[in-house]
Scaffold this active site. Structure first.
Site, PDB file in Angstrom:
ATOM      1  N   SER A  69      12.017   4.019 -18.461  1.00  0.00           N
ATOM      2  CA  SER A  69      12.270   3.769 -19.890  1.00  0.00           C
ATOM      3  C   SER A  69      11.884   4.964 -20.734  1.00  0.00           C
ATOM      4  O   SER A  69      12.395   5.120 -21.841  1.00  0.00           O
ATOM      5  CB  SER A  69      11.437   2.577 -20.370  1.00  0.00           C
ATOM      6  OG  SER A  69      11.907   1.402 -19.830  1.00  0.00           O
ATOM      7  N   ASN A  73      15.831   2.322 -27.011  1.00  0.00           N
ATOM      8  CA  ASN A  73      14.398   2.442 -27.314  1.00  0.00           C
ATOM      9  C   ASN A  73      14.102   3.475 -28.388  1.00  0.00           C
ATOM     10  O   ASN A  73      13.128   3.338 -29.127  1.00  0.00           O
ATOM     11  CB  ASN A  73      13.595   2.751 -26.047  1.00  0.00           C
ATOM     12  CG  ASN A  73      13.432   1.504 -25.191  1.00  0.00           C
ATOM     13  OD1 ASN A  73      13.559   0.385 -25.687  1.00  0.00           O
ATOM     14  ND2 ASN A  73      13.177   1.672 -23.911  1.00  0.00           N
TER      15      ASN A  73
END
Ligand SMILES: NC(=O)c1ccc[n+]([C@@H]2O[C@H](COP(=O)([O-])OP(=O)(O)OC[C@H]3O[C@@H](n4cnc5c(N)ncnc54)[C@H](O)[C@@H]3O)[C@@H](O)[C@H]2O)c1
Length: 308
Positions: free
Chosen positions: A143, A214
């Site tokens: 991520s 994100n």
């Protein structure tokens, strides 16, 4: 004629790419790895799920079976036998191992979903690089780490990309497919096509912090915490405001508790280290305090809110 030729070529090359990815190895049988293995198996690929112990792998298999049964309950509501058959067929596509190096010898694609630590990911890929066939594609589900940094532990930076799935993987349609500077066009195309074959919607991303989702979401969540820290609104009011005013399905504090406060802190701390001047990446004393108190959200029973 030109169209026909082009169309046939495109179909052939797409068929070739489909043929290329049949056997998949998923490394890490946690939350994400189990979900990835599940969708890979549901779409008819054979998959080996790898983790560090048999006990963890038993839990992964149990989680996959539970998730499949929930799907089947809805999809095969009036045909429970066909549902059970489906579950068994999918489970047959999945095997498990604690020895990644021995299973990648026969794999077209490795998807890594282990702990978010650069050195550990590099060590894993460096080992696998020496034993995996030339044409095996490597992908990380990281991520927050640059794909290029993980890839440089290998001699196949051209056959290395990012496949960033979302939690819960069987439900979430999106996959961010990341093309690092050295990722070849062929590898990138194969990863896009593989995501489509999984029934997902891929989007193309550059190898930049947070990719797309994100990079927008984490600063928004941090901004919500800062707004609350400045006394501009209660958590409850901010959550209601974003649900009713922006149409979001969850408010930022609800989402923070779902994602995990430690995960959010880990991401923002990493970005802050790289860009200390960027106010969007500034740490939050309230978030740090809650994490220090192990109030991490749903998974620990308390975060910004208490959970049952
Ligand atoms: N949780 C999310 O919402 C989310 C979403 C997208 C991407 N990711 C990324 O996916 C990755 C995994 O996250 P997760 O939430 O599934 O974590 P998790 O802690 O649930 O699972 C990680 C698993 O990897 C195993 N593992 C650790 N080192 C290993 C090794 N060397 N070899 C084999 N297995 C090993 C652990 O035993 C554990 O079972 C991370 O890179 C994370 O950043 C997470």
């Amino acid at each position: 004629m030109a169209f026909f030729t082009h169309h046939v070529l495109r179909t052939l090359s797409s068929a070739a790419r489909n043929a290329a990815i049949k056997h998949v190895t998923v490394i890490g049988g946690g939350l994400m790895g189990s979900g990835i293995a599940q969708v890979v198996a549901v779409t008819g690929h054979s998959v080996v799920l790898v983790d560090t112990s048999e006990d963890i792998l038993k839990n992964s298999t149990r989680a996959i079976e539970g998730s499949l049964k929930r799907v089947v309950k809805k999809k095969f509501a009036d045909k429970p036998e066909a549902g059970e058959e489906f579950v068994q067929k999918v489970l047959k596509n999945i095997s498990t191992s604690t020895d990644a190096a021995s299973v990648v010898k026969n794999t077209d694609l490795v998807v890594e979903a282990i702990v978010e630590n650069l050195k550990i990911k590099q060590d894993l890929f460096s080992t696998l690089d020496k034993v995996a066939p030339e044409n095996t594609i490597f992908a990380s589900n990281t991520s927050s780490l640059p794909i290029a940094d993980i890839a440089r532990a290998t001699a196949r930076v051209d056959r290395f990309g990012g496949l960033h799935f979302f939690n819960p993987v069987p439900m979430m349609k999106l996959v961010e497919v990341i093309k690092a500077p050295a990722t070849s066009q062929q590898t990138f195309a194969a990863l896009l096509e593989f995501s489509r074959v999984l029934g997902k919607h891929p989007v193309s991303c550059k190898d930049t912090p947070g990719f797309i989702v994100n990079r927008l979401l984490v600063p928004y969540l941090m901004e919500a915490i800062r707004l609350h820290e400045r006394g501009h609104g209660s958590k409850e009011d901010i959550d209601v405001a974003m649900k009713l005013g922006a149409g979001y399905p969850m408010g930022p504090f609800e989402l923070l508790d779902y994602v995990g406060l430690d995960t959010c802190k880990f991401i923002i701390d990493g970005w802050h280290e790289v860009e200390p001047e960027n106010p969007l990446f500034a740490p939050s004393p309230l978030l740090n305090k809650l994490v220090a108190e192990s109030k991490l959200g749903k998974k620990t029973g308390e975060g910004f809110y208490k959970h049952n």
